[in-house]
Scaffold this active site. Structure first.
Site, short mmCIF file in Angstrom:
data_model
loop_
_atom_site.label_atom_id
_atom_site.label_comp_id
_atom_site.label_asym_id
_atom_site.label_seq_id
_atom_site.Cartn_x
_atom_site.Cartn_y
_atom_site.Cartn_z
CG HIS A 80 -2.98 -0.58 -8.83
ND1 HIS A 80 -3.10 0.07 -7.62
CD2 HIS A 80 -1.66 -0.90 -8.96
CE1 HIS A 80 -1.91 0.14 -7.04
NE2 HIS A 80 -1.02 -0.42 -7.84
CG HIS A 119 -8.72 -3.55 -5.07
ND1 HIS A 119 -9.25 -2.45 -4.45
CD2 HIS A 119 -7.49 -3.18 -5.54
CE1 HIS A 119 -8.39 -1.45 -4.53
NE2 HIS A 119 -7.32 -1.86 -5.19
#
Length: 302
Positions: free
Chosen positions: A178, A232
């Protein structure tokens, strides 16, 4: 003779466009298959963990910004701005349609190809690194009763979770896809605004930095959302952003409009037909020679 040359150029252009589109489609297909975990035969590297690793104990959350939304945010705004900008820049030209199509194909093609290459590269790196996501324990649910946690580092374990796709995805933390996609598209937009919009409309000295600020803010927001959703680690987001920016620079360098920006003392038509660096050097030499002033003795002096 002229007809033969034009026909040769048309065939060469057709071959180039066909090759570009074919490469783009192949890269995009592999990037999508890896991104959505559809290539089950290819599994991420099996990385171990510490039983008391708190960085892997975060709860699972749904994405605040989905993969599709990220792709739309990264590609749609640059595409719209490119179309409007090139339409305005070519509206007074006698060959406006040809120039419009050529410049849009050049810019939008670089945008989409760079985006696909960036995503494919990130997905390949994820497979080889196999870093565990912050919610790994929540998704994998490793059986600690059958795992010897007295050992410092656990590499032999089994997951009790039922969602095999999520378990596989939980081993693909580094780098952030992303983040890479967002920074790739938004930095491309910021550079485009600088080399096309700002250059041709110098009075937009406030609007252009504002648009660039918005673009960078969007990329930053997407990156931060990955930390907020426990998808993440911080290093994953930073690494993804760097990769995204690098691929933007790589594809931008191949674009003639970018070279035209740095070699702005040439006419606009000079670099319109080629992206070859050798030609750029030849143009530079021609420009240097044309700047020489002849003296009375017939000798040239700069």
């Amino acid at each position: 003779m002229k007809t033969v040359i034009m026909g040769a150029v048309s065939r060469a252009t057709l071959v180039q466009v066909t090759t570009d589109i074919t490469v783009f489609i192949i890269v995009t297909i592999f990037a999508l298959l890896l991104s959505f975990n559809k290539l089950t035969a290819i599994q991420p590297y099996i990385r171990g963990f510490f039983c008391d690793d708190q960085s892997l104990m975060y709860p699972y959350r749904d994405d605040s910004i989905s993969t599709i939304t990220t792709a739309i945010l990264s590609l749609l705004p640059p595409t719209i701005i490119i179309l409007f900008t090139e339409a305005f820049l070519s509206k007074n030209d006698s060959k406006r349609m040809r120039i419009f199509v050529k410049n849009c194909y050049s810019m939008i093609g670089c945008l989409f190809l760079g985006f696909s290459l960036c995503v494919l590269f990130i997905e390949i790196v994820k497979m080889f690194v196999g870093r565990l996501r912050p919610h790994f324990f929540s998704v994998c649910q490793p059986s600690f009763s059958s795992t010897n946690c007295s050992r410092k580092f656990i590499t032999n374990y089994s997951c009790q979770g039922k969602d095999l796709e999520s378990i596989s995805d939980s081993k693909k933390s580094f780098p952030s896809g992303h983040s890479g996609a967002a920074w790739n598209g938004m930095v491309f937009l910021a550079i485009y605004i600088q080399i096309r919009v700002r250059r041709h409309w110098p009075r937009l000295r406030v609007a252009c930095p504002l648009l660039q600020f918005v673009a960078v803010s969007v990329a930053a927001y997407v990156s931060i959302s990955r930390l907020q959703d426990y998808k993440h680690h911080t290093g994953d987001v930073i690494g993804g952003g760097i990769i995204g920016i690098l691929f933007t620079i790589i594809v931008m360098y191949q674009n003639p409009n970018v070279k035209r920006h740095f070699l702005h003392h040439y006419d606009q038509a000079d670099l319109g037909e080629t992206m070859d660096t050798v030609v750029c050097m030849e143009l530079h030499q021609e420009n240097k020679n044309s700047a020489e002033i002849p003296t009375i003795n017939g000798q040239a002096k700069t």
